[in-house]
Design an enzyme around this catalytic site. Structure first.
Site, short mmCIF file in Angstrom:
data_model
loop_
_atom_site.label_atom_id
_atom_site.label_comp_id
_atom_site.label_asym_id
_atom_site.label_seq_id
_atom_site.Cartn_x
_atom_site.Cartn_y
_atom_site.Cartn_z
N ASP A 59 -7.77 52.02 -23.17
CA ASP A 59 -8.70 51.05 -23.75
C ASP A 59 -10.09 51.66 -23.63
OD1 ASP A 59 -10.48 48.99 -24.32
OD2 ASP A 59 -9.38 47.48 -23.19
N ASN A 86 -10.47 58.21 -32.62
CA ASN A 86 -10.13 57.42 -33.80
C ASN A 86 -10.26 55.93 -33.58
OD1 ASN A 86 -8.53 56.87 -36.44
ND2 ASN A 86 -7.27 55.91 -34.85
N TYR A 174 -19.88 47.29 -38.53
CA TYR A 174 -19.04 48.48 -38.68
C TYR A 174 -19.80 49.67 -39.23
CZ TYR A 174 -15.21 51.52 -40.10
OH TYR A 174 -14.39 52.60 -40.26
N LYS A 178 -20.85 53.32 -37.32
CA LYS A 178 -20.44 54.67 -37.72
C LYS A 178 -21.66 55.58 -37.91
CE LYS A 178 -16.00 54.07 -37.64
NZ LYS A 178 -15.16 54.78 -36.64
N THR A 209 -5.34 50.32 -44.52
CA THR A 209 -4.94 50.03 -43.14
C THR A 209 -5.16 48.55 -42.84
OG1 THR A 209 -7.15 50.42 -42.19
CG2 THR A 209 -5.68 52.34 -42.40
#
Length: 252
Positions: A59, A86, A174, A178, A209
């Site tokens: 984790d 990832n 998000y 990144k 996904t």
């Protein structure tokens, strides 16, 4: 397993792009450590890959879990050739519907601060924590390399171009996480360039996904391709780059 076999650790590898990366590297002769928050899911994924895959409870938001994973890699295999970061999330809850729905719900004016902190905890701080824990192993392994799975949505150049269609999706959660991951990639590459450890960021593209409610246009095989390519280059890999399998270099 032979300690002479190259070893790769993939975080968030029990499903999606991470699982495909793990499969591909195992197919190229690596011993692959399947990192997963839920050990049972990681174990099932490793069993599906085959005997060259080992599950690791990891984790990236839990310091104890990270330390235990590093100790396991050191004790069981004694080396780490490739670290593929990832693991990532878009939200802590259920996906709010379509990608457009997510974009509307996470605009700067309405983005919940607690949700932003949680996303960055996995996508940014978790990456740095795993990097720091695994670096002693990487430093002991000649030709080691790190691949951070980023996203084209984190490109500030893209987000600043009014002519590009996905510009409206840039948000503090998000996408900006990144962007921060890309900055970490540059910092890591600068720190390690004199040691010959290569560090790069990759964009998997708009991959189908669970993270995007399967709205993506690319397969997981396509999404995994660039991370796998860089992992296989070994010491011949470049460093400090941000690339996509089809489009090549992506602007920061």
């Amino acid at each position: 397993m032979s300690h002479d076999t190259q070893v790769a650790l993939v975080t968030g590898a029990n499903q999606g792009i991470g699982l495909q990366i793990a499969k591909d590297l195992a197919g190229h002769g690596f011993t692959v450590l399947v990192g997963a928050r839920n050990f049972e899911r990681g174990k099932a994924a490793a069993e599906a890959i085959g005997p060259s895959a080992l599950p690791v409870q990891l984790d990236v938001t839990d310091p104890a879990s990270i330390a235990a994973a590093a100790a396991y890699v050191d004790g069981a295999l004694g080396r780490l050739d490739v670290l593929i970061q990832n693991a990532a999330i878009m939200t802590t809850g259920a996906h709010p519907g379509s990608v457009e729905d997510y974009a509307r719900a996470t605009r700067a004016s309405v983005a919940p601060l607690d949700e932003m902190r949680a996303v960055w905890e996995t996508n940014v701080f978790g990456v740095l924590a795993v990097y720091q824990a695994m670096l002693p192993l990487l430093r002991r392994t000649p030709g080691a390399r790190i691949v951070n799975v980023s996203s084209g949505s984190g490109s500030l150049t893209v987000a600043s171009d009014p002519s590009l269609p996905y510009r409206s999706h840039f948000s503090p959660l998000y996408a900006a996480s990144k962007t921060a991951l890309n900055a970490l990639t540059v910092a890591m590459a600068i720190e390690l360039e004199a040691e010959g450890i290569k560090v790069n960021a990759v964009s998997p593209g708009f991959t189908r996904t669970a993270m995007n409610a399967y709205e993506g246009t690319d397969t997981v095989e396509e999404g995994a391709a660039e991370a796998v390519r860089l992992a296989l280059l070994g010491s011949a890999a470049p460093t400090g780059g941000f690339t996509h399998a089809t489009f090549g270099a992506i602007p920061w």
